[in-house]
Design a protein around this motif. Structure first.
Motif, PDB file in Angstrom:
ATOM      1  N   GLU A   6      -2.660   0.003 127.820  1.00  0.00           N
ATOM      2  CA  GLU A   6      -3.280  -1.235 127.312  1.00  0.00           C
ATOM      3  C   GLU A   6      -4.793  -1.306 127.588  1.00  0.00           C
ATOM      4  OE1 GLU A   6      -0.963  -4.613 128.643  1.00  0.00           O
ATOM      5  OE2 GLU A   6       0.784  -3.923 127.545  1.00  0.00           O
ATOM      6  N   LEU A  15       7.502   0.169 116.310  1.00  0.00           N
ATOM      7  CA  LEU A  15       6.556  -0.225 117.360  1.00  0.00           C
ATOM      8  C   LEU A  15       5.435  -1.124 116.844  1.00  0.00           C
ATOM      9  CD1 LEU A  15       6.137   3.248 119.108  1.00  0.00           C
ATOM     10  CD2 LEU A  15       7.472   1.295 119.908  1.00  0.00           C
ATOM     11  N   PHE A  16       5.163  -1.025 115.543  1.00  0.00           N
ATOM     12  CA  PHE A  16       4.046  -1.777 114.947  1.00  0.00           C
ATOM     13  C   PHE A  16       4.524  -2.531 113.711  1.00  0.00           C
ATOM     14  CE2 PHE A  16       1.940   1.796 117.085  1.00  0.00           C
ATOM     15  CZ  PHE A  16       0.906   1.156 117.752  1.00  0.00           C
ATOM     16  N   THR A  26      -0.329  -4.201 114.067  1.00  0.00           N
ATOM     17  CA  THR A  26      -0.394  -4.705 115.444  1.00  0.00           C
ATOM     18  C   THR A  26       0.926  -4.408 116.151  1.00  0.00           C
ATOM     19  OG1 THR A  26       0.220  -6.873 114.611  1.00  0.00           O
ATOM     20  CG2 THR A  26      -2.116  -6.513 115.072  1.00  0.00           C
ATOM     21  N   LYS A  27       0.878  -4.503 117.472  1.00  0.00           N
ATOM     22  CA  LYS A  27       2.043  -4.158 118.269  1.00  0.00           C
ATOM     23  C   LYS A  27       3.152  -5.204 118.115  1.00  0.00           C
ATOM     24  CE  LYS A  27       1.144  -2.526 122.519  1.00  0.00           C
ATOM     25  NZ  LYS A  27       0.446  -2.197 123.800  1.00  0.00           N
ATOM     26  N   GLN A  79       2.645   7.659 117.591  1.00  0.00           N
ATOM     27  CA  GLN A  79       2.668   6.185 117.588  1.00  0.00           C
ATOM     28  C   GLN A  79       3.042   5.625 118.960  1.00  0.00           C
ATOM     29  OE1 GLN A  79       4.479   4.092 114.196  1.00  0.00           O
ATOM     30  NE2 GLN A  79       4.462   6.045 113.162  1.00  0.00           N
ATOM     31  N   GLN A  80       3.963   6.301 119.636  1.00  0.00           N
ATOM     32  CA  GLN A  80       4.334   5.845 120.986  1.00  0.00           C
ATOM     33  C   GLN A  80       3.121   5.883 121.908  1.00  0.00           C
ATOM     34  OE1 GLN A  80       7.600   8.446 121.795  1.00  0.00           O
ATOM     35  NE2 GLN A  80       9.125   6.987 121.071  1.00  0.00           N
ATOM     36  N   LEU A 115      -3.938  -0.923 115.320  1.00  0.00           N
ATOM     37  CA  LEU A 115      -3.808   0.457 114.831  1.00  0.00           C
ATOM     38  C   LEU A 115      -4.250   0.426 113.371  1.00  0.00           C
ATOM     39  CD1 LEU A 115      -2.824   3.405 114.766  1.00  0.00           C
ATOM     40  CD2 LEU A 115      -0.520   2.534 114.324  1.00  0.00           C
ATOM     41  N   HIS A 117       0.648   3.151 120.862  1.00  0.00           N
ATOM     42  CA  HIS A 117       1.221   1.861 121.270  1.00  0.00           C
ATOM     43  C   HIS A 117       1.003   1.659 122.769  1.00  0.00           C
ATOM     44  CE1 HIS A 117       4.441  -1.047 122.252  1.00  0.00           C
ATOM     45  NE2 HIS A 117       4.259  -1.479 121.034  1.00  0.00           N
ATOM     46  N   ARG A 118       1.180   2.701 123.534  1.00  0.00           N
ATOM     47  CA  ARG A 118       1.018   2.613 125.004  1.00  0.00           C
ATOM     48  C   ARG A 118      -0.418   2.251 125.375  1.00  0.00           C
ATOM     49  NH1 ARG A 118      -0.960   5.391 129.021  1.00  0.00           N
ATOM     50  NH2 ARG A 118      -1.621   7.212 127.807  1.00  0.00           N
TER      51      ARG A 118
END
Ligand SMILES: C[S@@+](CC[C@H](N)C(=O)[O-])C[C@H]1O[C@@H](n2cnc3c(N)ncnc32)[C@H](O)[C@@H]1O
Length: 175
Positions: free
Chosen positions: A104, A159-160, A173-174, A125-126, A138, A129-130
């Motif tokens: 983050e 995830l998004f 967005t997440k 993506q993981q 993104l 996202h992390r």
């Protein structure tokens, strides 16, 4: 497993990007995404650094751009482009997925003209996202893919979600 392209192909790609950037300056695209001074940006698949350099100019000395590519030649080219512009806020990362950045910590992740080429889009993506902040963006564009393909390749991983479709980019967005 992705592999770097040979240097000759990369040079030809660079020539193509040079013409592309003359026709449509990358700043127009990054302004749409809302990158601000002080932002932390990851340019995943930075290529010749077209976006990294402009993002470095926008985020300024209080911000930072992490330019990541699988190809060492891309990393060298981007570093040289940043030096040529006198930018000291661009850090390069040679990797095919992991960034080594803190959880983050990133405001905007750019995934431009790269999604179509990823053999493991889910893993990338993981990772993005992390590292993205809870309200991070993104930003994706890929002229090799149709709109439905871009949206489904991102959202089907779970995830998004699609936040906004701009003129040039898709902002996710997440979840
Ligand atoms: C078509 S270029 C786009 C470059 C840049 N984003 C632009 O639009 O100007 C795609 C880039 O993604 C990089 N790439 C492909 N797979 C990758 C991966 N798994 N991890 C990191 N970079 C990757 C390639 O080496 C290449 O530099």
């Amino acid at each position: 497993m992705d592999k770097p392209v040979v240097n000759l192909f990369f040079r030809l790609m660079g020539l193509h990007f040079w013409v592309r950037d003359l026709i449509l300056p990358r700043e127009k695209i990054l302004r749409e995404v809302g990158i601000q001074p002080g932002h932390i940006v990851v340019d995943f698949g930075c290529g010749t650094g077209s976006y990294s350099v402009v993002a470095g100019q926008i985020v300024g000395p209080s911000g930072k751009v992490y330019a990541l590519d699988i190809n060492p030649f891309a990393i060298e080219t981007t570093s040289k482009a940043a030096q040529k512009k006198g930018l000291s806020n661009i850090e390069t990362i040679c990797s095919d997925c992991t960034t080594g950045l803190k959880n983050e910590s990133v405001d905007v992740a750019l995934l431009y003209d790269t999604l179509h080429t990823l053999s493991e889009p889910q893993a990338v993506q993981q990772e993005l996202h992390r590292v993205l902040k809870p309200d991070g963006v993104l930003s994706v564009s890929d002229h090799h893919l149709k709109q439905e393909q871009i949206i489904s390749r991102i959202t089907e991983v779970g995830l998004f979600k699609l936040e906004e479709k701009g003129k040039y980019t898709y902002s996710f967005t997440k979840i």
